[in-house]
Design a protein around this motif. Sequence first.
Motif, PDB file in Angstrom:
ATOM      1  N   GLN A  97       0.817  -1.202   0.000  1.00 38.09           N
ATOM      2  CA  GLN A  97       0.000   0.000   0.000  1.00 38.09           C
ATOM      3  C   GLN A  97       0.853   1.256   0.000  1.00 38.09           C
ATOM      4  O   GLN A  97       0.508   2.269  -0.624  1.00 38.09           O
ATOM      5  CB  GLN A  97      -0.938   0.001   1.216  1.00 38.09           C
ATOM      6  CG  GLN A  97      -2.003  -1.079   1.200  1.00 38.09           C
ATOM      7  CD  GLN A  97      -2.961  -0.933   0.028  1.00 38.09           C
ATOM      8  OE1 GLN A  97      -3.408   0.159  -0.283  1.00 38.09           O
ATOM      9  NE2 GLN A  97      -3.255  -2.036  -0.641  1.00 38.09           N
ATOM     10  N   SER A  98       1.985   1.221   0.699  1.00 39.30           N
ATOM     11  CA  SER A  98       2.836   2.405   0.773  1.00 39.30           C
ATOM     12  C   SER A  98       3.499   2.735  -0.558  1.00 39.30           C
ATOM     13  O   SER A  98       3.998   3.843  -0.754  1.00 39.30           O
ATOM     14  CB  SER A  98       3.920   2.216   1.841  1.00 39.30           C
ATOM     15  OG  SER A  98       4.881   1.259   1.424  1.00 39.30           O
ATOM     16  N   LEU A  99       3.501   1.771  -1.485  1.00 40.21           N
ATOM     17  CA  LEU A  99       4.119   1.989  -2.790  1.00 40.21           C
ATOM     18  C   LEU A  99       3.171   2.619  -3.804  1.00 40.21           C
ATOM     19  O   LEU A  99       3.609   3.045  -4.874  1.00 40.21           O
ATOM     20  CB  LEU A  99       4.627   0.662  -3.370  1.00 40.21           C
ATOM     21  CG  LEU A  99       5.638  -0.126  -2.532  1.00 40.21           C
ATOM     22  CD1 LEU A  99       6.032  -1.402  -3.269  1.00 40.21           C
ATOM     23  CD2 LEU A  99       6.868   0.711  -2.229  1.00 40.21           C
ATOM     24  N   PHE A 150       3.126   4.481  -8.367  1.00 41.14           N
ATOM     25  CA  PHE A 150       2.424   4.102  -9.591  1.00 41.14           C
ATOM     26  C   PHE A 150       1.803   5.324 -10.272  1.00 41.14           C
ATOM     27  O   PHE A 150       1.636   5.341 -11.495  1.00 41.14           O
ATOM     28  CB  PHE A 150       1.340   3.066  -9.291  1.00 41.14           C
ATOM     29  CG  PHE A 150       1.879   1.724  -8.879  1.00 41.14           C
ATOM     30  CD1 PHE A 150       2.280   0.792  -9.823  1.00 41.14           C
ATOM     31  CD2 PHE A 150       2.000   1.400  -7.542  1.00 41.14           C
ATOM     32  CE1 PHE A 150       2.789  -0.439  -9.440  1.00 41.14           C
ATOM     33  CE2 PHE A 150       2.506   0.167  -7.150  1.00 41.14           C
ATOM     34  CZ  PHE A 150       2.900  -0.754  -8.103  1.00 41.14           C
ATOM     35  N   VAL A 151       1.457   6.328  -9.480  1.00 41.49           N
ATOM     36  CA  VAL A 151       0.884   7.555 -10.029  1.00 41.49           C
ATOM     37  C   VAL A 151       1.993   8.508 -10.458  1.00 41.49           C
ATOM     38  O   VAL A 151       2.016   9.006 -11.583  1.00 41.49           O
ATOM     39  CB  VAL A 151      -0.036   8.236  -8.995  1.00 41.49           C
ATOM     40  CG1 VAL A 151      -0.618   9.532  -9.574  1.00 41.49           C
ATOM     41  CG2 VAL A 151      -1.153   7.303  -8.569  1.00 41.49           C
ATOM     42  N   SER A 197       0.884   9.342 -17.222  1.00 42.95           N
ATOM     43  CA  SER A 197      -0.191  10.318 -17.072  1.00 42.95           C
ATOM     44  C   SER A 197       0.152  11.442 -16.098  1.00 42.95           C
ATOM     45  O   SER A 197      -0.539  12.464 -16.064  1.00 42.95           O
ATOM     46  CB  SER A 197      -1.474   9.614 -16.598  1.00 42.95           C
ATOM     47  OG  SER A 197      -1.299   9.073 -15.296  1.00 42.95           O
ATOM     48  N   PHE A 198       1.204  11.278 -15.311  1.00 41.24           N
ATOM     49  CA  PHE A 198       1.564  12.344 -14.370  1.00 41.24           C
ATOM     50  C   PHE A 198       2.160  13.499 -15.177  1.00 41.24           C
ATOM     51  O   PHE A 198       3.042  13.289 -16.018  1.00 41.24           O
ATOM     52  CB  PHE A 198       2.565  11.827 -13.336  1.00 41.24           C
ATOM     53  CG  PHE A 198       2.513  12.577 -12.027  1.00 41.24           C
ATOM     54  CD1 PHE A 198       1.367  12.542 -11.253  1.00 41.24           C
ATOM     55  CD2 PHE A 198       3.594  13.305 -11.582  1.00 41.24           C
ATOM     56  CE1 PHE A 198       1.300  13.218 -10.041  1.00 41.24           C
ATOM     57  CE2 PHE A 198       3.551  13.990 -10.377  1.00 41.24           C
ATOM     58  CZ  PHE A 198       2.402  13.948  -9.600  1.00 41.24           C
ATOM     59  N   PRO A 199       1.707  14.722 -14.922  1.00 42.14           N
ATOM     60  CA  PRO A 199       2.008  15.837 -15.843  1.00 42.14           C
ATOM     61  C   PRO A 199       3.419  16.408 -15.704  1.00 42.14           C
ATOM     62  O   PRO A 199       3.618  17.539 -15.245  1.00 42.14           O
ATOM     63  CB  PRO A 199       0.948  16.874 -15.460  1.00 42.14           C
ATOM     64  CG  PRO A 199       0.701  16.620 -14.002  1.00 42.14           C
ATOM     65  CD  PRO A 199       0.802  15.131 -13.828  1.00 42.14           C
ATOM     66  N   ALA A 238      11.327   3.669 -14.623  1.00 41.36           N
ATOM     67  CA  ALA A 238      10.527   4.626 -15.393  1.00 41.36           C
ATOM     68  C   ALA A 238      11.397   5.352 -16.407  1.00 41.36           C
ATOM     69  O   ALA A 238      10.968   5.629 -17.540  1.00 41.36           O
ATOM     70  CB  ALA A 238       9.856   5.626 -14.457  1.00 41.36           C
ATOM     71  N   MET A 239      12.634   5.644 -16.026  1.00 38.50           N
ATOM     72  CA  MET A 239      13.577   6.272 -16.951  1.00 38.50           C
ATOM     73  C   MET A 239      13.850   5.357 -18.137  1.00 38.50           C
ATOM     74  O   MET A 239      13.839   5.793 -19.297  1.00 38.50           O
ATOM     75  CB  MET A 239      14.873   6.597 -16.203  1.00 38.50           C
ATOM     76  CG  MET A 239      15.917   7.327 -17.002  1.00 38.50           C
ATOM     77  SD  MET A 239      17.362   7.688 -15.942  1.00 38.50           S
ATOM     78  CE  MET A 239      18.383   8.616 -17.094  1.00 38.50           C
TER      79      MET A 239
END
Length: 233
Positions: free
Chosen positions: A15-17, A21-22, A27-29, A163-164
């Motif tokens: 849950q702390s992770l 994900f966002v 989609s994160f601007p 992500a990179m």
Amino acid sequence: MAEQHDRLPHEDGTQSLLPLFVWLSPSFPVGSYAYSHTLEWAVESGDVGDEASLIAWLGDLMLLGAGRNDAILLSHAYRSIAADRADDLDEVNELALALSPSAELHLETSQQGRSFLDATLAAWPSPRLRDIEGEVAFPVAVGMAAAAHGVPLSATASAYLLAMVQNLVSAAIRSAPIGQSGGTRVCAAMVPIVRNLAEEAQNLSLDDIGGATFRADLGSFHHENQYTRLFRS
């Protein structure tokens, strides 16, 4: 009687992770899709043209260049917030910005960092998340947010590096003869490198920062004058 279900192992840790994900999703601007970290020039020059050459290029970038440095900077920014050391955070951010070898790569980290911090302050506020005035490097902003929200450092560094990689693979799919299936294989090949690098970087000092990706650094200057460009770096 309602059926009872045992709690899965590490459920609370999972849950702390969730913020990761966002924060590190397309989609994160922050506009990560607009940057290739000189990969577009590497394709133009013929350095990258298939899966094998892309894996080699990404591996060097992770282990000998921006990936390793970003992981170290992220770790130190994280610890600065966790220990409430504002002066240390400023030092880390100044160093991160100064490390950019070209105007395009400076824009890449500072624009994404500023956008990330602004979006996080607006949607994920925390009393511990400090609003740095002016420019902020992307790995510093991510490390700050993770520490402020109690996201584990190891997972944050791993997720940031992966992500990179994914963003650069996406850039390769758009600019080189590498299809989606090939891109997926490249991502899979990079996972062990990312995992080991994220663990190693947590134990390194700012004095351990350095780079040996000379051709890629020069490529960032050449990209500024490239005739056709899809990306900003």
